[in-house]
Design an enzyme around this catalytic site. Structure first.
Site, mmCIF file in Angstrom:
data_model
loop_
_atom_site.group_PDB
_atom_site.id
_atom_site.type_symbol
_atom_site.label_atom_id
_atom_site.label_comp_id
_atom_site.label_asym_id
_atom_site.label_seq_id
_atom_site.Cartn_x
_atom_site.Cartn_y
_atom_site.Cartn_z
ATOM 1 N N SER A 1 -55.356 -28.740 26.852
ATOM 2 C CA SER A 1 -55.287 -29.360 28.176
ATOM 3 C C SER A 1 -54.028 -28.996 28.955
ATOM 4 O O SER A 1 -53.951 -29.283 30.161
ATOM 5 C CB SER A 1 -55.372 -30.887 28.041
ATOM 6 O OG SER A 1 -56.667 -31.267 27.627
ATOM 7 N N GLU B 1 0.796 -1.223 0.000
ATOM 8 C CA GLU B 1 0.000 0.000 0.000
ATOM 9 C C GLU B 1 0.831 1.276 0.000
ATOM 10 O O GLU B 1 0.372 2.299 -0.510
ATOM 11 C CB GLU B 1 -0.945 0.014 1.211
ATOM 12 C CG GLU B 1 -2.111 -0.952 1.111
ATOM 13 C CD GLU B 1 -3.051 -0.624 -0.032
ATOM 14 O OE1 GLU B 1 -3.325 0.569 -0.273
ATOM 15 O OE2 GLU B 1 -3.501 -1.570 -0.706
#
Length: 713
Positions: free
Chosen positions: A375, A115
């Site tokens: 139930s 870079e």
């Protein structure tokens, strides 16, 4: 055209005139050159002074190094499971800050080589690099090399955007020089490597290393460093998760560049094996997102003003979550949906499944959907009956009944006659539940449900004993968890702690004060009933080779199927049905939901020792020797909730009559509520005698008259 001659001048005179003019012309040019040089020098000095002033002013306006370290775009939230593994990262991911001295040297060398090879030599802007970039542009016809330095990229990442305008480039250069003037080269490189974007939402070397390789940025080897360094040029194109081959090809260029720059030797470059690099598995959308969708909104309450990156450490058990997902997907009927919630004994959510597939439907049925429990609601009916004085061995009669014009019937339409409470519960006898609810009061049943954490509206029609009120899965699981906790309230929670990325604890879960919802003998009695339901009753498919207590639930026309139960400290609830509430052929609580429960619990409890349930009934003094004085006392120190959810001591003086939701007004569906007295319902002497076995004549117990021709529910 004839040549024009100067009149009256001879040739020698004209030559002499040109010789005199030449020195004059040279003198004129020399003066202008000097002026240009002076003005140029002056302008250059002025420009340099202006640049120096601009750099100085910009440098003075720059934030401190610590402030620049914390500067970022958007809040990052990393959600972790109970073992520390990452579930999901929301927002840009910055990872942990890696100090300069702990950043691998291979990564520093790789980044500088590829870079900004002259990073150590320039002062923020590299004129040589710019000239080289322009020359390449002229030679090739397009830009192949960028002239931006690492410092310029840092300035752009922190302060600017990626627009390609001349104004932005000027400001970028000015900021770069100011940064170089204020910070050392090592500080600049540290900032850059911890902030540069590497793709996939990862900012900084630690975030990228964890995302792509599954470990810290401090542990990068040469091959991994080459891949990381190669991403900066085009993160989306070279990302290993997007295109592994492109990432490897780019890394080869980085390795060669490092060799050309002298950062590594030819032998080191040749030894790099990029194909041997192991990439971390990509985190995709999965059922754990139901859980994160539930816990993340809680951050607004736990940390209302925080905008810094945080890590949320949750209760989710990855192995349990995987088992829960598999159990639902393997057992849910075709065309139906399923949900599962599993709690540890302290309320920690171990697993949560809100549907069969998060990608196709992110609606969380575990916490948002309301369905009839069938139930499974009988848990509250029998809790109220046990608290009123019934015992598991007490005799009841399974026979046709009619209550206020309502005639329940059992599944299969058969009746067993005289049986005990334990058998009635195990085989889910509807007529017995109706009689018990009528005897203790439907308001008392609603009160019990509120006490155990049901938050949805509850009607008090006789049919409520069979689960006609809508509930949430997580609320039902909470109720069953309180039973396992011997009648102590359990509050589900999903976040253990919240920390900063540096490890500072910002929030830590604290358990709620213990609240005893029912006496111990009631909790022991209902556990006895729940264990029987799995051992011999409708929940046999939920057996897992160790003690299990639970209850099935099935609604009319098989629209909903439930199984809720607990074992070895883990409470789990399973619901199945269609979102449009259409019938599901063959769906019953004792079939697919019970099988899914068993499949999950076998794995969830595998590393825990079996636990024997406490079903020993130690009846209190007031039940063994009932009298008014004992009834006024609170020997067990337990509390109960009124219909509005307020905790009240038994025997406390209330303000008249409490009411279940609806009170004087209509209940959902236009039905009326009923009043219930403060405190638990008292039992008469003859009732207590029968409950404790002192009177066994079933004919002595008043019962509702049976209907002449009972109709199905």
């Amino acid at each position: 055209m004839a040549r024009r001659d100067f009149p009256n001048r001879s040739e020698p005179e004209r030559s002499s005139s040109r010789r005199r003019r030449d020195p004059e012309e040279r003198s004129f040019l020399s003066r202008w050159l000097r002026r240009l040089l002076v003005w140029g020098t002056a302008l250059t000095l002025l420009g340099a002074m202006a640049l120096a002033i601009a750099v100085f002013v910009t440098e003075r306006s720059l934030p401190s190094y610590e402030r620049m370290k914390s500067t970022q775009t958007g809040q990052t939230i990393v959600v972790r499971a109970s073992d520390g593994s990452e579930i999901v990262t929301l927002g840009p991911s910055y990872g942990r800050w890696v100090p300069y001295e702990r950043i691998p040297q291979t990564l520093k060398d790789a980044m500088i080589s590829v870079e900004d090879r002259r990073f150590r030599d320039h002062w923020g802007v590299d004129p040589i690099g710019i000239v080289r970039s322009v020359v390449v542009r002229i030679q090739t016809g397009h830009w192949r090399q960028g002239g931006s330095t690492i410092t310029q990229q840092l300035a752009r990442n922190i302060f600017l955007n990626n627009s390609r305008t001349f104004d932005r480039k000027i400001r970028e250069a000015l900021l770069a020089m100011a940064i170089e003037a204020k910070f050392s080269k090592d500080q600049v490189l540290e900032l850059y490597l911890n902030k540069v974007y590497f793709g996939g939402g990862a900012y900084g070397v630690d975030s990228a290393a964890r995302k792509f390789f599954g470990h810290s940025g401090e542990q990068l080897n040469l091959a991994e460093a080459a891949i990381i360094a190669g991403l900066v040029k085009a993160p989306s194109h070279y990302s290993p998760t997007a295109d592994a081959r492109a990432a490897v090809d780019r890394a080869k260029v980085v390795v060669q560049t490092m060799q050309d720059a002298g950062a590594i030797t030819p032998a080191e470059a040749a030894a790099v094996d990029l194909k041997a690099v192991k990439l971390a598995a990509e985190q995709g959308q999965n059922s754990a997102r139901y859980f994160t969708d539930w816990v993340l909104p809680q951050l607004d309450l736990l940390l209302p003003d925080n905008d810094q990156p945080i890590e949320v450490w949750t209760t989710l058990d990855p192995a349990a979550q995987h088992a829960a997902t598999d159990a639902i997907q393997a057992n849910v009927p075709k065309g139906a949906q399923g949900a599962l919630v599993s709690l540890d004994r302290d309320g920690a959510v171990l697993a949560m499944v809100g549907g069969t597939d998060y990608v196709t439907s992110n609606y969380n049925r575990a916490v948002n959907s309301v369905r009839q429990p069938g139930s499974a609601w009988k848990l509250f009916v029998y809790l109220a009956a046990l608290e009123a004085g019934y015992t598991p061995d007490a005799k009841v009669k399974d026979e046709p009944v009619t209550i206020d014009g309502w005639s329940p019937r059992n599944s299969g339409g058969t009746y067993a006659g005289e049986i005990d409470v334990r058998s009635a519960f195990a085989y889910s006898k509807n007529t017995v539940a109706a009689q018990l609810g009528n005897e203790v009061g439907f308001g008392a049943v609603a009160n019990m449900a509120r006490r155990f954490g049901i938050t949805t509206p509850i009607n008090t029609l006789p049919s409520m004993v069979l689960g006609s009120s809508d509930v949430r899965v997580i609320d039902m699981v909470r109720a069953f968890a309180a039973v396992q906790a011997k009648g102590t309230a359990v509050t589900p929670y999903g976040i253990r702690k919240i920390t900063s990325t540096e490890g500072e604890v910002l929030y830590s879960h604290r358990p709620d004060p213990a609240q005893q919802l029912v006496p111990n003998f009631v909790a022991a009695g209902i556990t006895d009933l729940l264990q029987s339901a799995v051992s011999i009753g409708t929940g046999r498919a939920a057996q897992i080779g160790r003690p299990v207590a639970g209850k099935t639930g099935t609604t009319s026309s098989n629209k909903d199927g439930w199984f809720l139960g607990f074992s070895s400290g883990i409470t789990t609830g399973v619901w199945m049905g269609r979102d449009d509430a259409r019938p599901v052929p063959g769906l019953q609580g004792g079939t697919a939901p019970a099988r899914a429960f068993a499949a999950y619990m076998k794995i969830a409890t595998a590393k825990r020792p079996p636990e024997k349930f406490d079903t020993d009934l130690k009846l209190p003094q007031w039940q063994l020797e009932p009298d008014d004085e004992v009834m006024q006392a609170n020997p067990d120190g337990y509390f109960y909730a009124d219909p509005d959810g307020n905790i009240v001591e038994p025997g406390a003086q209330g303000s008249g009559q409490n009411r279940v939701p609806g009170g004087d007004g209509p209940m959902p569906g236009g039905e009326q509520g009923i009043t219930v007295p403060d405190g638990p319902p008292a039992a008469g002497d003859d009732f207590l005698s029968r409950a404790t076995g002192k009177q066994t004549d079933p004919a002595a117990r008043p019962r509702p008259k049976p209907a002449a021709s009972p109709k199905p529910n």
